[in-house]
Design a protein around this motif. Structure first.
Motif, PDB file in Angstrom:
ATOM      1  N   THR A 230       0.680  -0.975   0.606  1.00  0.00           N
ATOM      2  CA  THR A 230      -0.033  -0.532  -0.143  1.00  0.00           C
ATOM      3  C   THR A 230       0.796   1.673  -0.155  1.00  0.00           C
ATOM      4  O   THR A 230       2.223   1.216  -0.119  1.00  0.00           O
ATOM      5  CB  THR A 230      -0.591  -0.123   1.428  1.00  0.00           C
ATOM      6  OG1 THR A 230      -0.211   0.106   2.501  1.00  0.00           O
ATOM      7  CG2 THR A 230      -1.271  -1.422   2.023  1.00  0.00           C
ATOM      8  N   LEU A 231       0.292   2.499  -0.303  1.00  0.00           N
ATOM      9  CA  LEU A 231       0.864   3.215  -0.691  1.00  0.00           C
ATOM     10  C   LEU A 231       1.253   3.867   0.909  1.00  0.00           C
ATOM     11  O   LEU A 231       2.438   3.742   1.258  1.00  0.00           O
ATOM     12  CB  LEU A 231       0.006   4.561  -0.698  1.00  0.00           C
ATOM     13  CG  LEU A 231       1.198   6.137  -0.680  1.00  0.00           C
ATOM     14  CD1 LEU A 231       1.498   5.810  -1.997  1.00  0.00           C
ATOM     15  CD2 LEU A 231      -0.600   7.519  -0.870  1.00  0.00           C
ATOM     16  N   ALA A 232       0.729   3.343   1.820  1.00  0.00           N
ATOM     17  CA  ALA A 232       1.571   3.907   3.462  1.00  0.00           C
ATOM     18  C   ALA A 232       2.714   3.162   3.550  1.00  0.00           C
ATOM     19  O   ALA A 232       4.025   3.062   4.679  1.00  0.00           O
ATOM     20  CB  ALA A 232       0.329   3.379   4.459  1.00  0.00           C
ATOM     21  N   ASP A 233       2.666   1.383   2.421  1.00  0.00           N
ATOM     22  CA  ASP A 233       4.005   0.627   3.469  1.00  0.00           C
ATOM     23  C   ASP A 233       5.252   1.087   2.525  1.00  0.00           C
ATOM     24  O   ASP A 233       6.104   1.638   3.198  1.00  0.00           O
ATOM     25  CB  ASP A 233       3.200  -0.755   1.981  1.00  0.00           C
ATOM     26  CG  ASP A 233       1.971  -1.593   3.181  1.00  0.00           C
ATOM     27  OD1 ASP A 233       2.270  -1.707   4.386  1.00  0.00           O
ATOM     28  OD2 ASP A 233       1.769  -2.651   2.721  1.00  0.00           O
ATOM     29  N   ILE A 234       4.484   1.345   1.769  1.00  0.00           N
ATOM     30  CA  ILE A 234       5.830   2.462   1.059  1.00  0.00           C
ATOM     31  C   ILE A 234       6.096   3.892   1.465  1.00  0.00           C
ATOM     32  O   ILE A 234       7.391   3.617   1.757  1.00  0.00           O
ATOM     33  CB  ILE A 234       5.571   2.860  -0.760  1.00  0.00           C
ATOM     34  CG1 ILE A 234       5.278   1.870  -1.647  1.00  0.00           C
ATOM     35  CG2 ILE A 234       6.488   3.318  -1.417  1.00  0.00           C
ATOM     36  CD1 ILE A 234       4.299   1.859  -2.363  1.00  0.00           C
ATOM     37  N   ALA A 235       5.401   4.192   2.210  1.00  0.00           N
ATOM     38  CA  ALA A 235       6.241   5.629   2.790  1.00  0.00           C
ATOM     39  C   ALA A 235       6.680   4.860   3.950  1.00  0.00           C
ATOM     40  O   ALA A 235       7.962   5.858   4.862  1.00  0.00           O
ATOM     41  CB  ALA A 235       5.046   6.534   3.186  1.00  0.00           C
ATOM     42  N   ALA A 236       5.958   4.100   4.772  1.00  0.00           N
ATOM     43  CA  ALA A 236       6.778   3.451   5.726  1.00  0.00           C
ATOM     44  C   ALA A 236       8.292   3.053   5.729  1.00  0.00           C
ATOM     45  O   ALA A 236       9.182   2.912   6.070  1.00  0.00           O
ATOM     46  CB  ALA A 236       6.293   2.293   6.663  1.00  0.00           C
ATOM     47  N   GLN A 237       8.245   2.273   4.453  1.00  0.00           N
ATOM     48  CA  GLN A 237       9.759   1.806   3.990  1.00  0.00           C
ATOM     49  C   GLN A 237      10.341   3.354   4.216  1.00  0.00           C
ATOM     50  O   GLN A 237      12.056   3.286   4.032  1.00  0.00           O
ATOM     51  CB  GLN A 237       9.800   1.156   2.846  1.00  0.00           C
ATOM     52  CG  GLN A 237      11.062   0.376   2.317  1.00  0.00           C
ATOM     53  CD  GLN A 237      11.848  -0.428   3.263  1.00  0.00           C
ATOM     54  OE1 GLN A 237      11.463  -1.256   4.112  1.00  0.00           O
ATOM     55  NE2 GLN A 237      13.142  -0.690   3.306  1.00  0.00           N
ATOM     56  N   ALA A 238      10.435   4.121   3.325  1.00  0.00           N
ATOM     57  CA  ALA A 238      11.132   5.634   2.870  1.00  0.00           C
ATOM     58  C   ALA A 238      11.381   6.547   4.186  1.00  0.00           C
ATOM     59  O   ALA A 238      12.116   6.823   4.495  1.00  0.00           O
ATOM     60  CB  ALA A 238      10.450   6.226   1.603  1.00  0.00           C
ATOM     61  N   GLY A 239      10.571   5.725   4.927  1.00  0.00           N
ATOM     62  CA  GLY A 239      10.655   6.541   6.108  1.00  0.00           C
ATOM     63  C   GLY A 239      10.544   8.434   6.371  1.00  0.00           C
ATOM     64  O   GLY A 239      10.564   9.145   6.739  1.00  0.00           O
ATOM     65  N   MET A 240       8.927   8.517   5.378  1.00  0.00           N
ATOM     66  CA  MET A 240       8.362   9.325   5.334  1.00  0.00           C
ATOM     67  C   MET A 240       7.562   9.872   5.029  1.00  0.00           C
ATOM     68  O   MET A 240       6.128   8.269   5.335  1.00  0.00           O
ATOM     69  CB  MET A 240       8.884   9.796   3.251  1.00  0.00           C
ATOM     70  CG  MET A 240       8.579   9.640   2.601  1.00  0.00           C
ATOM     71  SD  MET A 240       9.622  10.318   1.739  1.00  0.00           S
ATOM     72  CE  MET A 240      11.161   9.664   2.052  1.00  0.00           C
ATOM     73  N   SER A 241       6.508  10.871   4.903  1.00  0.00           N
ATOM     74  CA  SER A 241       4.633  10.740   5.078  1.00  0.00           C
ATOM     75  C   SER A 241       4.669  10.267   3.632  1.00  0.00           C
ATOM     76  O   SER A 241       5.597  10.890   3.052  1.00  0.00           O
ATOM     77  CB  SER A 241       4.375  11.680   6.313  1.00  0.00           C
ATOM     78  OG  SER A 241       4.503  12.457   4.393  1.00  0.00           O
ATOM     79  N   THR A 242       3.110   9.749   3.316  1.00  0.00           N
ATOM     80  CA  THR A 242       3.151   9.552   2.757  1.00  0.00           C
ATOM     81  C   THR A 242       2.880  10.853   1.426  1.00  0.00           C
ATOM     82  O   THR A 242       2.401  10.967  -0.011  1.00  0.00           O
ATOM     83  CB  THR A 242       1.259   9.097   2.677  1.00  0.00           C
ATOM     84  OG1 THR A 242       0.213  10.534   3.030  1.00  0.00           O
ATOM     85  CG2 THR A 242       1.078   7.228   3.052  1.00  0.00           C
ATOM     86  N   ARG A 243       2.483  12.345   2.216  1.00  0.00           N
ATOM     87  CA  ARG A 243       2.066  13.055   1.273  1.00  0.00           C
ATOM     88  C   ARG A 243       4.013  13.404   0.534  1.00  0.00           C
ATOM     89  O   ARG A 243       3.510  13.739  -0.639  1.00  0.00           O
ATOM     90  CB  ARG A 243       1.652  14.340   2.197  1.00  0.00           C
ATOM     91  CG  ARG A 243       1.577  16.156   1.330  1.00  0.00           C
ATOM     92  CD  ARG A 243       1.502  16.805   2.076  1.00  0.00           C
ATOM     93  NE  ARG A 243       1.305  17.958   1.661  1.00  0.00           N
ATOM     94  CZ  ARG A 243      -0.037  19.379   2.316  1.00  0.00           C
ATOM     95  NH1 ARG A 243      -0.415  19.251   3.242  1.00  0.00           N
ATOM     96  NH2 ARG A 243      -0.097  20.087   1.796  1.00  0.00           N
ATOM     97  N   THR A 244       4.571  14.005   1.487  1.00  0.00           N
ATOM     98  CA  THR A 244       6.423  13.800   0.910  1.00  0.00           C
ATOM     99  C   THR A 244       5.977  12.699   0.019  1.00  0.00           C
ATOM    100  O   THR A 244       6.775  13.153  -1.667  1.00  0.00           O
ATOM    101  CB  THR A 244       7.064  13.450   2.388  1.00  0.00           C
ATOM    102  OG1 THR A 244       6.721  14.568   3.017  1.00  0.00           O
ATOM    103  CG2 THR A 244       8.782  14.202   1.686  1.00  0.00           C
ATOM    104  N   LEU A 245       5.932  11.612   0.227  1.00  0.00           N
ATOM    105  CA  LEU A 245       6.359  10.846  -0.875  1.00  0.00           C
ATOM    106  C   LEU A 245       5.405  11.305  -2.556  1.00  0.00           C
ATOM    107  O   LEU A 245       7.106  10.689  -2.491  1.00  0.00           O
ATOM    108  CB  LEU A 245       6.130   9.085  -0.344  1.00  0.00           C
ATOM    109  CG  LEU A 245       6.242   7.827  -1.155  1.00  0.00           C
ATOM    110  CD1 LEU A 245       7.789   7.740  -0.745  1.00  0.00           C
ATOM    111  CD2 LEU A 245       5.461   6.248  -0.648  1.00  0.00           C
ATOM    112  N   ILE A 246       4.550  10.752  -2.100  1.00  0.00           N
ATOM    113  CA  ILE A 246       3.775  11.183  -3.618  1.00  0.00           C
ATOM    114  C   ILE A 246       4.597  12.661  -4.586  1.00  0.00           C
ATOM    115  O   ILE A 246       5.044  12.686  -5.312  1.00  0.00           O
ATOM    116  CB  ILE A 246       2.503  11.842  -3.402  1.00  0.00           C
ATOM    117  CG1 ILE A 246       1.531   9.946  -2.392  1.00  0.00           C
ATOM    118  CG2 ILE A 246       1.967  12.156  -5.010  1.00  0.00           C
ATOM    119  CD1 ILE A 246       0.045  10.352  -2.439  1.00  0.00           C
TER     120      ILE A 246
END
Length: 315
Positions: A230-246
């Motif tokens: 999920t988007l949340a999974d990817i953001a957690a792996q990146a260590g950033m918020s979903t908004r910043t990730l996008i």
């Protein structure tokens, strides 16, 4: 496709050496699975000697080779607005009328537009020259925000490395993703960038390039394609918020994280369709699609054909 696919690279005075060398290197080094060359590359010009600025080159072939070529590549020139000579215009128009595939790199799109080959078509060029192309040729639908545009017979690309993306795209069209991936490895570039990816356009306040920061995440995604991410999974792996990730994904790739993930899954599926006898259902599951229907729909939306049709063409 004939036994030997001829690629004619057209050289003009003022040709940009990088744009000229890109198709020569990529197509010359493309090998088929049996080891035979995929292309014969011919550098051609209106006159034998071409002024390339820092050096003068000798073109072994004349304009008549355009009539024999299966693909014509037009590199950019230092002066995109330079007048197109009648012989070059005629040779390009004749090649187009004969169904030859014609592609431009960077400002080479100005040559295609001057020859009337882009009228009514969507096209791109280097972002810094897009406004000039649109103003000089209002019948062309200029899109400055993509790496390349494939209209079928006529293709255009943006500047520098986007020409390499376009060449790899044509190899993939001709021989499939496995051959294109091998060509990409020789060029030490990824086969992931799609034509619709955004160019790196300089704005008043350009975003800081995030390639080095995202690279570990992209590698992790490639290694976990089969997982239900999920988007949340990817953001957690990146260590950033979903908004910043996008935001960072869009700045760097022109895609959302999930769009990038879907395309990476389709690329992996293409490789498996070409190199294994696994069923379509098994491949869909291995690359992370939740159902065979979802896999087939996404694959066709991305490639234009069904998985079975793709396998029949490229296995």
């Amino acid at each position: 496709m004939p036994a030997m696919h001829i690629v004619a690279v057209l050289a003009f005075d003022g040709v940009i050496p990088f744009d000229l060398a890109t198709p020569i290197e990529v197509f010359t080094r493309t090998c088929l699975p049996g080891g035979s060359p995929g292309y014969e590359v011919r550098v051609c010009a209106e006159r034998p000697h071409v002024d390339a600025g820092a050096f003068t080159l000798t073109a072994p072939w004349g304009l008549d080779t355009l009539a024999e070529a299966h693909t014509v590549v037009v590199p950019g020139t230092a002066d995109p607005a330079a007048a197109l000579t009648p012989p070059v215009r005629a040779a390009l128009r004749t090649a187009a009328a004969n169904g030859t595939r014609i592609a431009s790199i960077c400002a080479g799109s100005f040559v295609l537009a001057a020859a009337g080959l882009l009228d009514g078509l969507r096209a791109t060029t280097h972002w810094i020259a897009a406004g000039s192309l649109a103003a000089a040729h209002p019948s062309v639908d200029v899109d400055p925000g993509v790496l390349y545009v494939d209209n079928g017979q006529i293709l255009t690309s943006a500047g520098a490395a986007a020409g390499l993306d376009l060449c790899l795209h044509m190899i993939r069209r001709d021989y499939g993703s496995a051959v294109a991936a091998a060509a990409a490895r020789l060029s030490v570039v990824p086969l992931e960038r799609e034509g619709g990816q955004a160019q790196f356009i300089a704005h008043d306040h350009p975003p800081t390039p995030q390639g080095a920061e995202l690279e570990p995440l992209l590698t992790w995604l490639q290694q976990h394609l089969r997982h239900d991410l999920t988007l949340a999974d990817i953001a957690a792996q990146a260590g950033m918020s979903t908004r910043t990730l996008i935001r960072r994904f869009r700045d760097q790739t022109g895609l959302t994280p999930l769009q990038w993930l879907h395309r990476a899954r389709v690329r992996r599926a293409q490789h498996l369709l070409e190199t294994t006898r696994h069923s379509v259902e098994r491949i869909g599951a291995e690359v992370g699609f939740g159902s065979p229907t979802a896999f087939r729909e996404r694959f066709k939306r991305t490639t234009g054909v069904s998985p079975q049709t793709y396998r029949h063409s490229f296995s």
